[in-house]
Design a protein around this motif. Structure first.
Motif, PDB file in Angstrom:
ATOM      1  N   CYS A  77       0.846  -1.195   0.000  1.00 46.28           N
ATOM      2  CA  CYS A  77       0.000   0.000   0.000  1.00 46.28           C
ATOM      3  C   CYS A  77       0.875   1.237   0.000  1.00 46.28           C
ATOM      4  O   CYS A  77       1.910   1.280   0.662  1.00 46.28           O
ATOM      5  N   LYS A 148      -8.142  -6.984   2.405  1.00 45.79           N
ATOM      6  CA  LYS A 148      -6.698  -7.102   2.625  1.00 45.79           C
ATOM      7  C   LYS A 148      -6.412  -7.476   4.075  1.00 45.79           C
ATOM      8  O   LYS A 148      -5.553  -8.311   4.355  1.00 45.79           O
ATOM      9  N   CYS A 311      -2.926   4.610  -7.195  1.00 46.51           N
ATOM     10  CA  CYS A 311      -1.704   4.387  -6.411  1.00 46.51           C
ATOM     11  C   CYS A 311      -0.522   3.966  -7.274  1.00 46.51           C
ATOM     12  O   CYS A 311       0.614   4.010  -6.829  1.00 46.51           O
ATOM     13  N   CYS A 344      -7.543   7.786  -0.660  1.00 44.64           N
ATOM     14  CA  CYS A 344      -7.928   6.397  -0.913  1.00 44.64           C
ATOM     15  C   CYS A 344      -9.367   6.177  -0.478  1.00 44.64           C
ATOM     16  O   CYS A 344      -9.814   6.711   0.537  1.00 44.64           O
TER      17      CYS A 344
HETATM   18  S1  SF4 Z   1      -5.830   2.152  -3.151  1.00 45.68           S
HETATM   19 FE1  SF4 Z   1      -5.789   2.587  -0.945  1.00 45.68          FE
HETATM   20  S2  SF4 Z   1      -5.402   0.616  -0.001  1.00 45.68           S
HETATM   21 FE2  SF4 Z   1      -4.823   0.427  -2.157  1.00 45.68          FE
HETATM   22  S3  SF4 Z   1      -2.626   0.913  -2.230  1.00 45.68           S
HETATM   23 FE3  SF4 Z   1      -3.745   2.794  -2.589  1.00 45.68          FE
HETATM   24  S4  SF4 Z   1      -3.912   3.753  -0.579  1.00 45.68           S
HETATM   25 FE4  SF4 Z   1      -3.415   1.611  -0.242  1.00 45.68          FE
END
Ligand code: SF4
Ligand code: SF4
Lengths: 426, 248
Positions: A77, A148, A311, A344
């Motif tokens: 993450c 997760k 991300c 997120c």
């Molecule tokens: S989408 Fe959210 S949970 Fe997934 S890697 Fe990005 S910050 Fe982390």
């Protein structure tokens, strides 16, 4: 691909036979998606080389470093602060599984109606078919989505696991709580590595990771040009995907070199797409390597992706950590403040993501937005309608796509994406 | 002469326009091979004095088999084509619902342009495929199924999934449930799914295109679910092909 890596993989206790199957399909997939593109930047040669030997080059480096006593931390993450690990002379490697290859193995342990990223990640570890999952000395999980969290419980039976407690909200007290959590993580990293994290070391690590952020941001900056698209989204995505695995200093060097070339392309007017190609911003769930599915379909349907808001895109490098702090506590707080700005869907509320997408759509001068979520990702799917509504109100066309790692829906996606591009061209 | 070829998963359609006038329409089953269907359409057109393979013919292909029309000069997606075809048939404003053999689409039109659309995911619920499977199981055609449904009592088919619904139907047959009632439940299940897909996309007048459009009972149930009249046109099943012809 000259070097035979079977000895390395054997020493890592991998399932060589099954892994050979994976090794035999990847080059084909990479060739179809990547090498078929025209006029690619020369700077991509570095990432092409890494992918060509993706289970070899970097794993070998990691094993060599481990032999010198360094420790490798695997993460899932963008909220896990690399700085802390780097400060203790540890190594961070991303682990998210992006291939259908690992999903069936994951489904042996997990319900089928879970997001493929989670299933593939567990499958890669349990099936012993990914060297990165074998190399890691410790995995760092985090309390983001429920899927997760529960997967980590199963994985923890098989590998040392440390879980960071992430807040679900972003009030000042939550940011402070995350700063405390970073302090706890520091203690864990010191214990695993045997190295003390001092003010100087953490300050230096913050600089290193900030430099990586700046370099990646430079590449993205060139994609904002309204006339010239100097790099395909497909190529930019590859750079981002590998950024999770690579040494941060080398990553910054390579990204800066690529940015030099792209900036020159802007001057020379070298575009990888014909003038008038529709510009797309892709937002949503992460695209872990080798998930190139949507990029490939979109960019072979008459459109170009000029920005990824996810991300494996802007979330990875946007916002720097304040470098002016002089105490560990101050640095924990500075780190927490930067990380807690990542928008997120696991957080509530997450209206800032909508604001960010709207702002990026403007900055990157896009014609349309494609919002995507991996199948069974509840958080991103649930906030999709609000995002779409905001985009429509801003006059930005949006297409919503839910998909997984299989190719079953590729033709249908081609129709929907093709129709969307036709719609933008009317 | 402008010719549109729409290779759907179940039926392949052709439409020819002379100026803006629709001079010919044709439908054949797609069968297993899109190219073969395209060639059969070409034969049919030739029988009517239109040669789509002549070098000066303007042909656009659409539909899920759009890449299998060797004599087409270009391809356009069925969403855009349905939008254009519907504009031709119904005017350029409103909502088009197309229940296709494999995909169901809902298209919002504004001033003759596609403003927004949705398509069912790859699952067969709410598509012609679902009807095809169940009609086959009951030994009737899809048209007969809809006619039976009109005479039946409401009967619950709870599974959205075609495979499970099929076994539900089998067990209803086993229990001696009248065929009319089963048909009624099946049609209702499809309409419910289509209506939920259409959801908040419905704006202005609603038009049904695709294979089910000439069935009065389907129109009636869809109107009732959407709470507004649903119109159609005898040429509505050719909307995609007409739109393709208009895309030249
Ligand atoms: S989408 Fe959210 S949970 Fe997934 S890697 Fe990005 S910050 Fe982390
Ligand atoms: S994509 Fe969604 S469900 Fe999957 S790991 Fe990320 S937040 Fe969780």
């Amino acid at each position: 691909m000259a070097i035979d890596r079977h000895e390395l993989w054997g020493n890592l206790g991998m399932d060589l036979e099954t892994h050979d199957v994976l090794c035999s399909v990847l080059p084909q997939a990479f060739g179809d998606v990547y090498l078929s593109q025209e006029n690619r930047p020369e700077g991509m040669a570095f990432w092409d080389m890494v992918v060509a030997d993706v289970h070899g080059i970097r794993p070998q480096e990691l094993v060599d470093e481990q032999a010198k006593g360094r420790k490798v931390f695997g993460t899932f993450c963008t909220y896990v602060p690399d700085e802390v690990v780097i400060a203790a002379d540890g190594i961070v490697t991303g682990l998210c599984g992006g291939s259908q290859f690992w999903v069936p193995e994951g489904e042996k342990y997990l319900p089928a109606d879970m997001c493929p990223l989670i299933k593939a990640s567990l499958g890669a570890r349990m099936g012993k078919t990914c060297p990165f999952f074998r190399i890691v000395d410790q995995i760092v999980g985090e309390t983001t989505c429920d899927g997760k969290k529960k997967m980590y419980e199963i994985m923890a039976e098989d590998v040392p696991m440390y879980i960071m407690n992430l807040p679900n909200m972003k009030r000042p007290q939550d940011v402070a709580a995350f700063a405390d959590e970073i302090a706890l993580f520091k203690a864990n990293v010191e214990e695993v590595t045997g190295n003390e994290i001092t003010v100087e070391k953490l300050a230096e690590a913050i600089k290193v990771i900030n430099e990586r952020r700046k370099a990646l941001a430079r590449v993205y900056e060139t994609r904002k040009n309204s006339d010239v698209i100097p790099i395909s989204g497909t190529d930019a995505l590859l750079m981002m995907q590998i950024a999770f695995f690579d040494d941060p200093v080398r990553c910054a060097q390579m990204a800066n070199k690529l940015a030099d070339e792209l900036e020159q392309r802007l001057v020379d007017g070298v575009s990888v797409f014909p003038a008038g190609t529709k510009r797309i911003l892709l937002t949503g769930t992460p695209l872990a390597i080798p998930n190139w599915k949507l990029h490939h379909i979109i960019e072979t349907s008459g459109a170009a992706i000029v920005c990824e808001e996810n991300c494996t895109g802007t979330k990875f490098f946007t916002n720097l950590v304040d470098e002016s702090q002089t105490t560990l506590e101050g640095m924990y707080q500075a780190l927490a403040e930067r990380y807690m700005k990542i928008n997120c869907a696991c957080f509530t509320p997450n209206k800032t993501r909508i604001d960010e997408v709207l702002a990026l759509a403007k900055e990157y001068k896009v014609d349309g937005v494609i919002n995507t979520n991996l199948k069974f990702c509840t958080t991103f799917k649930t906030e999709a309608p609000a995002l779409e509504k905001a985009l429509e109100e801003a006059g930005i066309p949006v297409l919503d796509i839910e998909t997984d790692y299989t190719d079953n829906d590729a033709e249908q996606l081609r129709t929907r994406i093709g129709a969307f591009v036709e719609m933008l061209s009317e | 002469m402008r010719i549109g070829i729409d290779i759907g998963s179940t039926a392949a359609k052709a439409a020819a326009l002379e100026g803006d006038e629709l001079v010919c329409t044709l439908v054949v089953p797609t069968g297993f091979n899109g190219v073969d269907a395209a060639m059969r359409l070409a034969d049919g057109l030739r029988a009517q004095g239109i040669d789509p393979t002549a070098c000066d013919a303007n042909v656009v292909a659409t539909g899920y088999g759009r890449i299998s029309v060797p004599y087409a000069g270009k391809t356009v997606t069925e969403i855009t084509c349905h939008g254009r075809g519907a504009t031709y048939l119904f005017g350029g404003n409103g909502t088009i619902i197309d229940v296709g053999g494999q995909d169901t689409k809902v298209i919002q039109l504004q001033d003759g342009k596609v403003k927004k659309f949705v398509m069912n995911d790859k699952c067969a619920a709410g598509t012609g495929k679902f009807l095809e499977v169940i009609a086959d199981r009951m030994g009737v055609t899809q048209e007969e199924l809809a006619t039976l449904a009109a005479a039946g009592e409401p009967t619950q088919i709870s599974s959205m999934c075609t495979v499970f619904a099929e076994s539900e139907v089998i067990s209803l047959i086993g229990k001696g449930e009248p065929r009319e009632n089963i048909a009624n439940g099946v049609i209702e299940s499809v309409i419910t799914k289509v209506a939920s897909l259409a959801g908040n996309l419905v704006q202005g007048d609603v038009f049904l295109t695709g294979g089910l459009c000439d069935n009065d009972y389907v129109l009636e149930r869809l109107s009732s679910h959407l709470g507004k009249p649903v119109c159609t046109d005898p040429n509505a099943r050719y909307a995609g092909a007409i739109g393709a012809a208009l895309s030249i």
